[in-house]
Scaffold this motif. Sequence first.
Motif, mmCIF file in Angstrom:
data_model
loop_
_atom_site.group_PDB
_atom_site.id
_atom_site.type_symbol
_atom_site.label_atom_id
_atom_site.label_comp_id
_atom_site.label_asym_id
_atom_site.label_seq_id
_atom_site.Cartn_x
_atom_site.Cartn_y
_atom_site.Cartn_z
ATOM 1 N N VAL A 75 -19.173 16.727 24.765
ATOM 2 C CA VAL A 75 -18.032 16.979 25.544
ATOM 3 C C VAL A 75 -16.914 16.001 25.609
ATOM 4 C CG1 VAL A 75 -18.823 15.636 27.413
ATOM 5 C CG2 VAL A 75 -17.519 17.508 27.940
ATOM 6 N N TRP A 76 -17.370 14.535 25.147
ATOM 7 C CA TRP A 76 -16.282 13.702 25.138
ATOM 8 C C TRP A 76 -15.357 13.528 23.600
ATOM 9 C CZ3 TRP A 76 -21.416 12.245 25.173
ATOM 10 C CH2 TRP A 76 -22.148 11.773 24.000
ATOM 11 N N SER A 77 -15.921 14.277 22.715
ATOM 12 C CA SER A 77 -15.290 14.325 21.249
ATOM 13 C C SER A 77 -14.532 15.629 20.954
ATOM 14 C CB SER A 77 -16.317 14.217 20.029
ATOM 15 O OG SER A 77 -17.303 15.241 20.313
ATOM 16 N N ASN A 78 -13.387 15.680 20.275
ATOM 17 C CA ASN A 78 -12.592 16.787 19.764
ATOM 18 C C ASN A 78 -12.239 17.353 21.080
ATOM 19 O OD1 ASN A 78 -13.415 16.357 16.963
ATOM 20 N ND2 ASN A 78 -15.184 17.383 17.551
ATOM 21 N N SER A 79 -11.500 16.576 21.981
ATOM 22 C CA SER A 79 -10.975 17.030 23.193
ATOM 23 C C SER A 79 -9.557 16.344 23.498
ATOM 24 C CB SER A 79 -11.944 16.531 24.301
ATOM 25 O OG SER A 79 -11.193 16.918 25.701
ATOM 26 N N ILE A 80 -8.810 17.451 23.884
ATOM 27 C CA ILE A 80 -7.138 16.879 24.241
ATOM 28 C C ILE A 80 -7.353 15.947 25.254
ATOM 29 C CG2 ILE A 80 -6.381 19.248 23.509
ATOM 30 C CD1 ILE A 80 -6.137 20.018 26.458
ATOM 31 N N VAL A 81 -8.042 15.866 26.272
ATOM 32 C CA VAL A 81 -8.266 15.262 27.378
ATOM 33 C C VAL A 81 -8.895 13.839 26.920
ATOM 34 C CG1 VAL A 81 -8.291 17.094 29.081
ATOM 35 C CG2 VAL A 81 -10.320 15.859 28.188
ATOM 36 N N THR A 82 -9.363 13.501 25.895
ATOM 37 C CA THR A 82 -9.734 12.203 25.581
ATOM 38 C C THR A 82 -9.197 11.832 24.247
ATOM 39 O OG1 THR A 82 -11.674 13.209 24.218
ATOM 40 C CG2 THR A 82 -12.198 12.742 26.469
ATOM 41 N N ALA A 83 -8.368 12.484 23.591
ATOM 42 C CA ALA A 83 -7.771 12.117 22.413
ATOM 43 C C ALA A 83 -6.750 11.023 22.413
ATOM 44 C CB ALA A 83 -6.834 13.293 21.847
ATOM 45 N N LYS A 84 -6.179 10.809 23.467
ATOM 46 C CA LYS A 84 -5.012 9.725 23.773
ATOM 47 C C LYS A 84 -5.400 9.294 25.091
ATOM 48 C CE LYS A 84 -1.512 11.801 21.248
ATOM 49 N NZ LYS A 84 0.143 12.483 21.073
ATOM 50 N N GLU B 12 -20.132 11.274 16.828
ATOM 51 C CA GLU B 12 -20.041 11.431 18.299
ATOM 52 C C GLU B 12 -20.267 9.960 18.850
ATOM 53 O OE1 GLU B 12 -22.092 15.805 19.566
ATOM 54 O OE2 GLU B 12 -23.364 14.118 18.590
ATOM 55 N N GLU B 13 -20.854 9.150 18.280
ATOM 56 C CA GLU B 13 -21.114 7.776 18.906
ATOM 57 C C GLU B 13 -19.634 6.932 18.701
ATOM 58 O OE1 GLU B 13 -23.881 4.009 18.462
ATOM 59 O OE2 GLU B 13 -24.656 5.667 18.331
ATOM 60 N N LEU B 14 -19.135 7.183 17.291
ATOM 61 C CA LEU B 14 -17.790 6.753 17.227
ATOM 62 C C LEU B 14 -16.713 6.974 17.990
ATOM 63 C CD1 LEU B 14 -16.223 4.904 15.163
ATOM 64 C CD2 LEU B 14 -15.711 6.982 13.710
ATOM 65 N N ALA B 15 -16.657 8.338 18.415
ATOM 66 C CA ALA B 15 -15.900 8.729 19.331
ATOM 67 C C ALA B 15 -16.058 8.203 20.915
ATOM 68 C CB ALA B 15 -16.008 10.462 19.457
ATOM 69 N N MET C 164 -17.223 5.538 21.431
ATOM 70 C CA MET C 164 -16.885 3.832 21.281
ATOM 71 C C MET C 164 -15.467 3.812 21.357
ATOM 72 S SD MET C 164 -17.400 1.480 17.993
ATOM 73 C CE MET C 164 -19.238 1.951 17.499
ATOM 74 N N ARG C 165 -14.671 4.552 20.595
ATOM 75 C CA ARG C 165 -13.393 4.393 20.909
ATOM 76 C C ARG C 165 -12.835 4.552 22.410
ATOM 77 N NH1 ARG C 165 -12.117 8.184 15.429
ATOM 78 N NH2 ARG C 165 -12.287 6.505 13.980
ATOM 79 N N LEU C 166 -13.336 5.663 22.729
ATOM 80 C CA LEU C 166 -13.119 5.939 24.264
ATOM 81 C C LEU C 166 -13.477 4.856 25.143
ATOM 82 C CD1 LEU C 166 -12.307 8.670 26.140
ATOM 83 C CD2 LEU C 166 -14.523 9.051 26.537
ATOM 84 N N ALA C 167 -14.700 4.215 24.937
ATOM 85 C CA ALA C 167 -14.975 3.129 26.070
ATOM 86 C C ALA C 167 -14.180 1.928 25.624
ATOM 87 C CB ALA C 167 -16.438 2.814 25.617
ATOM 88 N N LYS C 168 -13.452 1.886 24.327
ATOM 89 C CA LYS C 168 -12.889 0.817 23.982
ATOM 90 C C LYS C 168 -11.317 0.645 24.758
ATOM 91 C CE LYS C 168 -10.231 -1.833 19.854
ATOM 92 N NZ LYS C 168 -10.115 -1.706 18.593
ATOM 93 N N HIS C 169 -10.841 1.689 25.116
ATOM 94 C CA HIS C 169 -9.689 1.870 25.844
ATOM 95 C C HIS C 169 -9.675 2.230 27.172
ATOM 96 C CE1 HIS C 169 -7.688 0.939 21.993
ATOM 97 N NE2 HIS C 169 -8.333 2.117 21.349
ATOM 98 N N ASN C 170 -10.981 2.581 27.628
ATOM 99 C CA ASN C 170 -10.864 2.966 29.193
ATOM 100 C C ASN C 170 -12.402 2.574 30.027
ATOM 101 O OD1 ASN C 170 -8.906 5.504 29.072
ATOM 102 N ND2 ASN C 170 -10.195 5.558 27.012
ATOM 103 N N GLN C 171 -12.263 2.664 31.122
ATOM 104 C CA GLN C 171 -13.684 2.618 31.880
ATOM 105 C C GLN C 171 -14.463 3.548 31.809
ATOM 106 O OE1 GLN C 171 -14.892 -0.885 33.167
ATOM 107 N NE2 GLN C 171 -16.700 0.636 32.586
ATOM 108 N N VAL C 172 -15.605 3.646 30.968
ATOM 109 C CA VAL C 172 -16.440 4.803 31.321
ATOM 110 C C VAL C 172 -17.777 4.849 31.817
ATOM 111 C CG1 VAL C 172 -17.661 6.535 29.534
ATOM 112 C CG2 VAL C 172 -15.548 5.326 28.729
ATOM 113 N N HIS C 173 -17.749 5.853 32.688
ATOM 114 C CA HIS C 173 -19.052 5.813 33.772
ATOM 115 C C HIS C 173 -19.855 6.939 33.301
ATOM 116 C CE1 HIS C 173 -16.843 3.335 36.542
ATOM 117 N NE2 HIS C 173 -15.734 4.048 35.784
#
Length: 303
Positions: free
Chosen positions: A178-187, A206-209, A211-220
């Motif tokens: 759900v966190w990959s290939n999405s308009i709401v997580t891309a930016k 999916e893990e790379l996606a 990782m990128r999400l967690a690098k720029h945001n606080q992921v719960h």
Amino acid sequence: MSPLLSPDSPELDEAHLALLAHYAKYLGRAPKAMRFASHSGERRSRQKGHGMEMLELRLYQASDELRHIDWRVTARTGQAHTRIYAQENEHQRVLLLDLSNGAYFGTRHTFISTRFIQLAGLIAWRSEQQGDTLSYRLTYGTEDQASNKHGTLPSLLNQLKEASKPAHRQKYARSSSVWSNSIVTAKAHNKDVIIMTDKQTWDDKEELALMRLAKHNQVHWIQIIDSNAFNLPSGQYQFADSQGSKLVNVSKRSMEQAKIEFFAQNTKMRQKLTSLGVRHQMFDLTESPEKIARYLLAQGALH
């Protein structure tokens, strides 16, 4: 018994989703949230003269205001850097809900899918009440619904109502997370991202996606399990999944083995999430969505 803990049906109606607004309003007060800080070692600080709290120092982007360029860091590194302030980024949230066919199951109170949907409803109402920005993506059955627009609460609640229907467990056809290939997580940047899923494994892409999400945001990461599923009495049970109904023989030995395998896989998942900087918390189906929402409140994921 509380209608929140044990709703009349795992399939939620408009009345139940509307009731969530009351519980969202009285969750309590959130502590001052610890906002995202970059992995480079920069930390938020109060910058004299701005009257705003600095969250992050990052490379300059074309959309950044020139007045927020940090000229000292730019001169030292040779690359333009921008200061990002709290006033510009507070209260932005991304809700990611993924329901597999296995989530439409429960031995007590309700289904795991229903508990996730109740929590999503609480998050949606709380965000609306606090004036927060909420983007979302919901995946269930063959459905994939997403929005990063304002004023989408009615639409989101309707989609949550639809997602609660047990018929969706017969139609599971997704391959990516759900966190990959999405308009709401891309930016997504400097946001609180709440992932709710019963997924425990993913591939390298999916893990790379993530990782990128967690690098720029606080992921719960919120996980809900039914621990009672490992304590079923020996016997023959009828289960239904995307392949249809089938009879399953359950013994004490098979239950113990299933429990060992599940928690071994869960431990690996938790270790991966920790290494990525993702905050993971597991709750049992016997715990109310209100309690889980208060945990998110304490973590700063809700306000």
